[in-house]
Scaffold this motif. Sequence first.
Motif, PDB file in Angstrom:
ATOM      1  N   LEU A 282      -9.331 -57.649  -2.061  1.00  0.00           N
ATOM      2  CA  LEU A 282      -9.855 -57.711  -3.768  1.00  0.00           C
ATOM      3  C   LEU A 282     -11.227 -58.078  -3.870  1.00  0.00           C
ATOM      4  O   LEU A 282     -11.362 -58.298  -5.026  1.00  0.00           O
ATOM      5  N   ASP A 283     -11.792 -58.398  -2.562  1.00  0.00           N
ATOM      6  CA  ASP A 283     -13.302 -58.992  -2.709  1.00  0.00           C
ATOM      7  C   ASP A 283     -14.277 -57.878  -3.063  1.00  0.00           C
ATOM      8  O   ASP A 283     -15.491 -58.328  -3.136  1.00  0.00           O
ATOM      9  N   ALA A 284     -13.814 -56.628  -3.234  1.00  0.00           N
ATOM     10  CA  ALA A 284     -14.683 -55.905  -3.655  1.00  0.00           C
ATOM     11  C   ALA A 284     -14.968 -55.684  -5.251  1.00  0.00           C
ATOM     12  O   ALA A 284     -15.976 -54.956  -5.724  1.00  0.00           O
ATOM     13  N   SER A 285     -14.165 -56.820  -5.702  1.00  0.00           N
ATOM     14  CA  SER A 285     -14.241 -57.170  -7.522  1.00  0.00           C
ATOM     15  C   SER A 285     -15.622 -57.416  -7.827  1.00  0.00           C
ATOM     16  O   SER A 285     -16.399 -58.134  -7.129  1.00  0.00           O
ATOM     17  N   ARG A 286     -16.035 -56.681  -8.896  1.00  0.00           N
ATOM     18  CA  ARG A 286     -17.231 -57.117  -9.552  1.00  0.00           C
ATOM     19  C   ARG A 286     -17.538 -58.614 -10.107  1.00  0.00           C
ATOM     20  O   ARG A 286     -18.564 -59.239  -9.884  1.00  0.00           O
ATOM     21  N   ASP A 287     -16.530 -59.384 -10.074  1.00  0.00           N
ATOM     22  CA  ASP A 287     -16.325 -60.641 -10.193  1.00  0.00           C
ATOM     23  C   ASP A 287     -16.377 -61.695  -9.028  1.00  0.00           C
ATOM     24  O   ASP A 287     -16.206 -62.692  -9.092  1.00  0.00           O
ATOM     25  N   ASP A 288     -16.182 -61.058  -7.875  1.00  0.00           N
ATOM     26  CA  ASP A 288     -15.881 -61.822  -6.687  1.00  0.00           C
ATOM     27  C   ASP A 288     -17.041 -62.938  -6.106  1.00  0.00           C
ATOM     28  O   ASP A 288     -18.215 -62.412  -6.225  1.00  0.00           O
TER      29      ASP A 288
END
Length: 343
Positions: A282-288
């Motif tokens: 889930l680290d492809a998130s814009r917030d990661d």
Amino acid sequence: MQIVYDPRQKGHDPQHFLVRGQPKANPETPERVDILLAALQAGGHPVSTPEEHGAGPRAAVHSPDYLRFLATIADRWQALPDAGAEVLPNVHPPMRDGGYPRSPVGQAGYHMADTACPIAAGTWEAVCASANTAVDAAARLLGGAADAVYALCRPPGHHAFADMAGGFCYLNNSAIAAQYLRRSAARVAILDIDVHHGNGTQGIFYARRDVLTLSIHADPADYYPFFWGYEAERGTGEGLGFNMNLPLPVGSGDAEVAAALDRALERMAAYAPEILVVALGLDASRDDPLKGMTVTPAGFQDLGRRIGSLTCPVLAVQEGGYVSASLGENLAAFLTGFEAARA
């Protein structure tokens, strides 16, 4: 989708992380689990504890020297004069086909690719619990208890090679699960959607044709793990053509990842796996905090929908995804998309 998690995973609490020469707090914290569990609870997903499956599944993937190293190094390190609280390498071999050191310091360099995977007293129990969680999820698929299972694994695993830790990873949970699934499935695929290339997974299966490995990730020319994950890496020997890398420019978002997934699913359809393992980063998130891609919660829901539309059983193994405002939301979005497609 059934959910499996072992609370012993929280015993690993790494402190050290080196960023551009500066010591920072390690982002692979037990808090990640709290956030993901809260999202599962809010979504009404019951979470069950895995059964024990013993040492065999991890021994089927990782070398005896490496497993002994992980099991004993914390105590042997503390027996050294003036040792730090965590095992950290300060030397790495220029080649790995020569002698094997007796020294704990030398073994740390041999078995640890970088300084992002410190080892302390609680690490071994936690990584075994994480790997066993993935195995239990695989056993549920093979036993017919479910056609989709999510293994909440932490520490993650996809950077771990057969005999080397790296990038927060110690035992390769996705690879261990895939190897376990091979007990009944002739063909297994691993689809890695973490922002980082699954270099350990690729290395474990690179010369094999019974496990197709596919990875969508930020371009390693500019992003960790730097030395693996290029499009030209297609496998070797019998495995030639059974590895597919889909590197994307750093900062890529929903549209670019969806297009890469289309390519991966086309290749996977030709392979026709009996079971799919999803290395769910889930680290492809814009917030990661690691800032590799810009995928939104809607993008994760779309990924879940596309993967859920497949007809084969699916095992989702948690990989990366670090503390941010949307970490739990991203997991919930993926599961919502997946379950809607399977309804």
